[in-house]
Design a protein around this motif. Structure first.
Motif, PDB file in Angstrom:
ATOM      1  N   VAL A 513       0.849  -1.190   0.000  1.00  0.00           N
ATOM      2  CA  VAL A 513       0.000   0.000   0.000  1.00  0.00           C
ATOM      3  C   VAL A 513       0.883   1.237   0.000  1.00  0.00           C
ATOM      4  O   VAL A 513       1.920   1.288   0.665  1.00  0.00           O
ATOM      5  N   THR A 514       0.479   2.245  -0.792  1.00  0.00           N
ATOM      6  CA  THR A 514       1.263   3.471  -0.905  1.00  0.00           C
ATOM      7  C   THR A 514       0.348   4.663  -1.118  1.00  0.00           C
ATOM      8  O   THR A 514      -0.721   4.535  -1.725  1.00  0.00           O
ATOM      9  N   GLY A 515       0.753   5.811  -0.620  1.00  0.00           N
ATOM     10  CA  GLY A 515      -0.034   7.024  -0.808  1.00  0.00           C
ATOM     11  C   GLY A 515       0.725   8.240  -0.341  1.00  0.00           C
ATOM     12  O   GLY A 515       1.688   8.141   0.427  1.00  0.00           O
ATOM     13  N   GLY A 516       0.282   9.412  -0.827  1.00  0.00           N
ATOM     14  CA  GLY A 516       0.910  10.669  -0.457  1.00  0.00           C
ATOM     15  C   GLY A 516      -0.059  11.586   0.242  1.00  0.00           C
ATOM     16  O   GLY A 516      -1.258  11.585  -0.055  1.00  0.00           O
ATOM     17  N   SER A 517       0.430  12.375   1.203  1.00  0.00           N
ATOM     18  CA  SER A 517      -0.384  13.347   1.927  1.00  0.00           C
ATOM     19  C   SER A 517      -1.523  12.642   2.656  1.00  0.00           C
ATOM     20  O   SER A 517      -1.280  11.789   3.506  1.00  0.00           O
ATOM     21  N   ALA A 518      -2.780  12.959   2.304  1.00  0.00           N
ATOM     22  CA  ALA A 518      -3.905  12.262   2.920  1.00  0.00           C
ATOM     23  C   ALA A 518      -3.850  10.776   2.598  1.00  0.00           C
ATOM     24  O   ALA A 518      -4.203   9.928   3.426  1.00  0.00           O
ATOM     25  N   GLY A 519      -3.411  10.432   1.368  1.00  0.00           N
ATOM     26  CA  GLY A 519      -3.224   9.030   1.035  1.00  0.00           C
ATOM     27  C   GLY A 519      -2.121   8.392   1.862  1.00  0.00           C
ATOM     28  O   GLY A 519      -2.156   7.186   2.147  1.00  0.00           O
ATOM     29  N   GLY A 520      -1.151   9.197   2.258  1.00  0.00           N
ATOM     30  CA  GLY A 520      -0.104   8.705   3.144  1.00  0.00           C
ATOM     31  C   GLY A 520      -0.639   8.402   4.527  1.00  0.00           C
ATOM     32  O   GLY A 520      -0.230   7.426   5.175  1.00  0.00           O
ATOM     33  N   PHE A 521      -1.573   9.226   5.011  1.00  0.00           N
ATOM     34  CA  PHE A 521      -2.216   8.939   6.293  1.00  0.00           C
ATOM     35  C   PHE A 521      -2.977   7.620   6.228  1.00  0.00           C
ATOM     36  O   PHE A 521      -2.881   6.778   7.133  1.00  0.00           O
ATOM     37  N   THR A 522      -3.745   7.422   5.150  1.00  0.00           N
ATOM     38  CA  THR A 522      -4.488   6.172   5.005  1.00  0.00           C
ATOM     39  C   THR A 522      -3.532   4.991   4.929  1.00  0.00           C
ATOM     40  O   THR A 522      -3.803   3.915   5.486  1.00  0.00           O
ATOM     41  N   THR A 523      -2.400   5.169   4.262  1.00  0.00           N
ATOM     42  CA  THR A 523      -1.378   4.122   4.221  1.00  0.00           C
ATOM     43  C   THR A 523      -0.904   3.778   5.623  1.00  0.00           C
ATOM     44  O   THR A 523      -0.841   2.599   6.006  1.00  0.00           O
ATOM     45  N   LEU A 524      -0.566   4.789   6.408  1.00  0.00           N
ATOM     46  CA  LEU A 524      -0.073   4.548   7.760  1.00  0.00           C
ATOM     47  C   LEU A 524      -1.152   3.934   8.645  1.00  0.00           C
ATOM     48  O   LEU A 524      -0.871   3.051   9.467  1.00  0.00           O
ATOM     49  N   ALA A 525      -2.397   4.395   8.478  1.00  0.00           N
ATOM     50  CA  ALA A 525      -3.493   3.838   9.270  1.00  0.00           C
ATOM     51  C   ALA A 525      -3.749   2.384   8.884  1.00  0.00           C
ATOM     52  O   ALA A 525      -4.006   1.530   9.749  1.00  0.00           O
ATOM     53  N   ALA A 526      -3.687   2.078   7.580  1.00  0.00           N
ATOM     54  CA  ALA A 526      -3.885   0.701   7.139  1.00  0.00           C
ATOM     55  C   ALA A 526      -2.769  -0.201   7.652  1.00  0.00           C
ATOM     56  O   ALA A 526      -2.999  -1.367   8.009  1.00  0.00           O
ATOM     57  N   ALA A 527      -1.551   0.335   7.698  1.00  0.00           N
ATOM     58  CA  ALA A 527      -0.424  -0.438   8.207  1.00  0.00           C
ATOM     59  C   ALA A 527      -0.527  -0.678   9.705  1.00  0.00           C
ATOM     60  O   ALA A 527       0.014  -1.657  10.228  1.00  0.00           O
ATOM     61  N   THR A 528      -1.228   0.204  10.393  1.00  0.00           N
ATOM     62  CA  THR A 528      -1.332   0.120  11.851  1.00  0.00           C
ATOM     63  C   THR A 528      -2.556  -0.652  12.308  1.00  0.00           C
ATOM     64  O   THR A 528      -2.483  -1.488  13.219  1.00  0.00           O
ATOM     65  N   PHE A 529      -3.698  -0.383  11.681  1.00  0.00           N
ATOM     66  CA  PHE A 529      -4.966  -0.907  12.191  1.00  0.00           C
ATOM     67  C   PHE A 529      -5.476  -2.130  11.433  1.00  0.00           C
ATOM     68  O   PHE A 529      -6.551  -2.629  11.743  1.00  0.00           O
ATOM     69  N   THR A 530      -4.753  -2.597  10.406  1.00  0.00           N
ATOM     70  CA  THR A 530      -5.120  -3.829   9.715  1.00  0.00           C
ATOM     71  C   THR A 530      -3.872  -4.698   9.582  1.00  0.00           C
ATOM     72  O   THR A 530      -2.743  -4.224   9.723  1.00  0.00           O
ATOM     73  N   ASP A 531      -4.111  -5.982   9.309  1.00  0.00           N
ATOM     74  CA  ASP A 531      -2.990  -6.888   9.038  1.00  0.00           C
ATOM     75  C   ASP A 531      -2.996  -7.319   7.583  1.00  0.00           C
ATOM     76  O   ASP A 531      -2.521  -8.396   7.236  1.00  0.00           O
ATOM     77  N   THR A 532      -3.525  -6.468   6.729  1.00  0.00           N
ATOM     78  CA  THR A 532      -3.717  -6.811   5.317  1.00  0.00           C
ATOM     79  C   THR A 532      -2.430  -6.738   4.518  1.00  0.00           C
ATOM     80  O   THR A 532      -2.195  -7.559   3.628  1.00  0.00           O
ATOM     81  N   PHE A 533      -1.560  -5.764   4.826  1.00  0.00           N
ATOM     82  CA  PHE A 533      -0.469  -5.435   3.914  1.00  0.00           C
ATOM     83  C   PHE A 533       0.886  -5.934   4.419  1.00  0.00           C
ATOM     84  O   PHE A 533       1.182  -5.875   5.618  1.00  0.00           O
TER      85      PHE A 533
END
Length: 669
Positions: A513-533
């Motif tokens: 998963v990758t993203g910039g700015s707001a997409g970067g926040f979603t990337t960090l949240a997905a990395a923290t709150f899910t075990d998907t990636f």
């Protein structure tokens, strides 16, 4: 046809050669038959040049070494204007307005104030020898930047910074953290947008909105009368006073008829206002599930224009694509123009039969194109096709949808690995890179990009996600994110990746998963709150929402009130959504790419998160870029960012790269 493991394919689409060939053109503007646009050339250190197409030949209008970009509201927009040969533009280092006119040497129109006063959205009034524009005054540090509508002298030095027509609110800067009680009752709007001067110069329309709303939440349309000198003698709101309505881009069809976009029905349709009887309100021109507008992150975004015969030419968002349409204002009839493009951005009418558009394409880079009406035939405005990718390497956008855990349906575009000479093993599925746009009120634009082809040509699949909150699917879809940022976007990204894994399209053990700015926040949240990636990349992403609420620029200083909750009352909810406060749950390797001059997302956020990952023993790479702000402009830095991300994934997933890519240092590997 060779058979090689996905992710390890040799590719001619190397970062430097590909990015160095991409000339980014946007913001087309017409002055009669002449066409102007902004052009960012990759070898020009990120500078933007104002270019003119005249008699079939292009020429630079801005001076050598200048960088045409206003810092208005930090994101810019409305950087230049032209009328009857008079051209205005903003030079970024000083934020001064420059003027050029036939037979004259270019000169400055505003004083040098160290960039503390910014300008945007110019409307040239030749009859009065004046310029109406937006002014952002940052000289008083005790106040938030003050945004006003002013009039400049087209022939003067404007040492007084112009005559104020609509005075912006002088809100104490301390109101950011102490609620907005200190600003209660203060006159004027927080923001002014898109002034529109009637052809006879007697009427002026403009938009305003106030904290904590954003322009796509609710705006007010104003109508005023000007005297002979150009002063406002009366003004009144004529639409948008009730609240839940976003109005966009007022345009005068004639001296008495004003056109404007409104999403009062849940979709962005075209409306008409009788300037002689504004009390009658807006009359719909188009109806139905149309999205003719775009969220106005920056001023002077032109999603529609008027043809000489009175028809309207516009972009129309549908199922994630945005096509070109013609609208008959008399009947409301909408006719699609078959251009072969995948996404139409800004546009400018050149004649009854030609319109210039910024457009994305499935098999060629985005560019400013000239479209012939009504055939839809296109040609590059510059006269030369921008270098694309080698033949056979363009991965086509496939619209996909999937069910989400909250019972909704999310959308995106899938790009499968594409190589004319290499295929993956029959028993192997490709790794998937989930890409997340910024905003978050933006959209994944379908079409060919050099950066995306960089991945698909190496055997990666790419899912570009239009998570809940994205534009182009109506107001209700955009509002799915209200109060739920860091939740809806995360679940949509994770469920999209799992959907493709469960249906056998990609390898569920190699989801990235990758993203910039707001997409970067979603990337960090997905990395923290899910075990998907299995790994992620944050480009100038946000890890601490509280910092964003208290230490960001004016435009977004209350944005999180709607996405999370009012600050500081919702302090606990901010902490619940912020990855930096839940590092105990973080188990995903990350690469963090961050500009050291970023004023939107302070570099301290990336540095703090990197330290946390080090202490936890997780693989981490921190790559800092000197001289870069919120987004990387210099070619060397763009190349370094792309190659570093590839190197990081390869090291984490154990891929054997066929490319000679400098390995990025990864700690705890």
């Amino acid at each position: 046809m060779q058979t090689l493991p996905h992710g390890s394919w040799p590719s001619p689409v190397d970062a430097r050669r590909t990015l160095s060939g991409v000339v980014r053109r946007n913001a087309p503007r017409a002055d009669g038959s002449e066409l102007y646009w902004l052009e960012a050339r990759p070898q020009d250190a990120g500078r933007v040049t104002l270019v003119r197409l005249r008699d079939g030949r292009t020429e630079d209008v801005s001076l050598p070494g200048q960088n045409v970009r206003t810092a208005y509201l930090e994101y810019g927009g409305g950087d230049f204007a032209v009328r009857d040969g008079v051209v205005l533009w903003v030079d970024h280092p000083t934020q001064q307005v420059w003027r050029a006119a036939p037979g004259e040497e270019p000169r400055t129109l505003t004083p040098a104030l160290g960039g503390r006063v910014r300008w945007s959205c110019f409307r040239i009034d030749l009859a009065r020898r004046a310029v109406l524009c937006l002014r952002e005054d940052q000289r008083d540090p005790s106040l938030e930047p003050v945004n006003s509508l002013v009039r400049l002298d087209l022939d003067g030095a404007n040492d007084d910074l112009g005559t104020v027509l609509v005075a912006g609110k002088e809100r104490p800067a301390a109101a950011r953290e102490g609620g907005d009680e200190a600003a209660a009752g203060l006159p004027g709007p927080d923001f002014v947008l898109d002034p529109a001067l009637s052809p006879d110069g007697r009427s002026l329309a403009w938009l305003t909105w106030d904290h904590p709303a954003m322009s796509w939440d609710r705006t007010t349309l104003w109508l005023g009368r000007l005297d002979e000198q150009g002063d406002l003698v009366e003004a009144a709101p004529v639409a948008g006073q009730s609240g839940e309505e976003s109005l966009e881009q007022p345009v005068w069809a004639d001296d008495r008829t004003l056109l404007v976009l409104s999403d009062r029905t849940g979709w962005s349709n075209l409306y008409r206002l009788d300037g002689d009887d504004p009390a009658a309100g807006l009359v719909p021109v188009t109806r139905g599930q149309l999205d003719l507008g775009h969220p106005r992150w920056v001023p002077d975004t032109r999603s529609y224009d008027l043809l000489p015969d009175g028809r309207v030419v516009s972009g129309r968002s549908r199922d994630g694509f945005c096509d070109l349409v013609l609208v008959d204002p008399a009947t409301g009839e909408v006719e699609e123009v078959e251009t072969g493009t995948t996404y139409v951005g800004e546009l400018a009418v050149l004649s009854t039969t030609e319109v210039a558009v910024t457009a994305a394409r499935a098999d060629a880079p985005a560019d400013v194109l000239v479209v012939h009406l009504p055939t839809g035939q296109v040609r590059p405005a510059s006269g030369a096709e921008s270098p694309g990718v080698p033949e056979g390497f363009a991965a086509l956008p496939q619209p996909v949808s999937w069910p989400t855990p909250d019972g909704a349906t999310a959308h995106g575009f899938l790009y499968l690995p594409t190589h004319p000479e290499v295929q993956g093993p029959e028993d192997e599925r490709p790794p998937l890179l989930v890409t997340l746009h910024g905003g978050p009120t933006s959209a994944a634009v379908p079409g060919l990009t050099a950066a995306r082809t960089f991945w698909t040509s190496r055997g990666f699949a790419v899912l570009d996600v239009n998570y809940g909150g994205s534009s182009g699917y109506g107001r209700a879809y955009r509002q799915r994110l209200d109060g739920r940022w860091g939740q809806v976007d995360v679940q949509d990204a994770a469920s999209g990746a799992r959907h493709l894994a469960e249906t056998g399209v990609v390898d569920g053990a190699r989801l990235l998963v990758t993203g910039g700015s707001a997409g970067g926040f979603t990337t960090l949240a997905a990395a923290t709150f899910t075990d998907t990636f299995a790994a992620g990349a944050s480009h100038f992403g946000i890890s601490d929402l509280a910092t964003l609420a208290t230490d960001t620029h004016k435009l977004e200083s209350r944005y999180l009130d709607g996405l999370v909750g009012p600050w500081p009352q919702a302090r606990e909810e901010f902490a619940r959504r912020s990855p930096i406060h839940h590092v105990d749950q973080l188990a995903t390797p990350l690469i963090l790419l961050q500009g050291l001059d970023d004023k939107v997302v302070p570099p301290s956020q990336a540095e703090a998160l990197a330290e946390v990952l080090r202490r936890k023993g997780l693989p981490v790479a921190l790559v800092l870029f000197e001289g870069e702000g919120h987004g990387f402009r210099a070619l060397d830095n763009q190349v370094r960012a792309l190659e570093s991300e590839l190197s990081f994934y390869a090291q984490v997933l154990g891929l054997q790269l066929a490319d000679d890519v400098a390995p990025v240092p990864v700690e705890n590997l």
